[in-house]
Design a protein around this motif. Structure first.
Motif, PDB file in Angstrom:
ATOM      1  N   ALA A  48       0.449  -0.783   0.260  1.00 34.56           N
ATOM      2  CA  ALA A  48       0.094   0.242   0.416  1.00 34.56           C
ATOM      3  C   ALA A  48       1.041   1.678  -0.185  1.00 34.56           C
ATOM      4  O   ALA A  48       1.848   0.497   0.732  1.00 34.56           O
ATOM      5  CB  ALA A  48      -0.646  -0.067   1.090  1.00 34.56           C
ATOM      6  N   THR A  56      -4.241   7.098  -1.460  1.00 38.20           N
ATOM      7  CA  THR A  56      -3.846   5.982  -1.638  1.00 38.20           C
ATOM      8  C   THR A  56      -4.131   4.415  -1.941  1.00 38.20           C
ATOM      9  O   THR A  56      -4.539   4.886  -3.172  1.00 38.20           O
ATOM     10  CB  THR A  56      -4.585   4.896   0.108  1.00 38.20           C
ATOM     11  N   ASN A  57      -2.968   3.514  -2.434  1.00 41.10           N
ATOM     12  CA  ASN A  57      -3.054   2.779  -3.110  1.00 41.10           C
ATOM     13  C   ASN A  57      -2.996   1.810  -2.598  1.00 41.10           C
ATOM     14  O   ASN A  57      -2.316   1.707  -2.243  1.00 41.10           O
ATOM     15  CB  ASN A  57      -2.206   2.870  -4.666  1.00 41.10           C
ATOM     16  N   TYR A  58      -3.635   0.025  -3.156  1.00 38.70           N
ATOM     17  CA  TYR A  58      -2.973  -0.946  -2.197  1.00 38.70           C
ATOM     18  C   TYR A  58      -3.299  -1.847  -3.054  1.00 38.70           C
ATOM     19  O   TYR A  58      -3.907  -1.619  -4.010  1.00 38.70           O
ATOM     20  CB  TYR A  58      -4.317  -1.173  -1.325  1.00 38.70           C
ATOM     21  N   LYS A  63      -6.533  -5.157  -0.141  1.00 33.72           N
ATOM     22  CA  LYS A  63      -7.954  -4.123  -0.106  1.00 33.72           C
ATOM     23  C   LYS A  63      -8.306  -4.956   0.596  1.00 33.72           C
ATOM     24  O   LYS A  63      -9.082  -6.248   1.262  1.00 33.72           O
ATOM     25  CB  LYS A  63      -8.415  -4.284  -1.477  1.00 33.72           C
TER      26      LYS A  63
END
Length: 114
Positions: A48, A56-58, A63
């Protein structure tokens, strides 16, 4: 710049763990902090990331179970990991990217086992 990660340990499947990472030194206000992990025999992979603006990015595997957050005033990043699975076992590394450079912390071991 240095990164100090903490919070790893041994937990049972289904339990939770919170990782912390504090950055020190001359840090740009515009940066991205992230958590990566590397399991034995595997390549390091992104778990992440969070930008200084809060985006944000996962990874798909994270997730719904993991939450990344940060405290800009303390140059710190956190990873709340819930519903841990044995396949989450890995060394977790925090990372700071700024001014085109990526800086790594020392890693903290997370073991999920019954």
């Amino acid at each position: 710049v240095q990164l100090q990660a903490s919070g790893g340990g041994l937990v049972q499947p289904g339990e939770s763990l919170r990782l912390s990472c504090a950055a020190s030194g001359s840090i740009s206000s515009v940066n991205t902090m992230a958590w990566y992990r590397q399991a034995p025999g595997n390549q390091r992979e992104l778990v992440a990331l969070i930008t200084s603006g809060g985006g944000t990015n996962y990874a798909d595997s994270a997730k719904g179970r993991f939450t990344i957050s940060r405290d800009n005033a303390k140059n710190s990043v956190f990873l709340q990991m819930n519903s841990l699975k044995p396949e989450d076992t890995a060394v977790y590394y925090c990372s700071l990217r700024m001014r085109g450079t990526q800086i790594w912390g020392q890693g903290t071991l997370v073991t999920v086992s019954s």
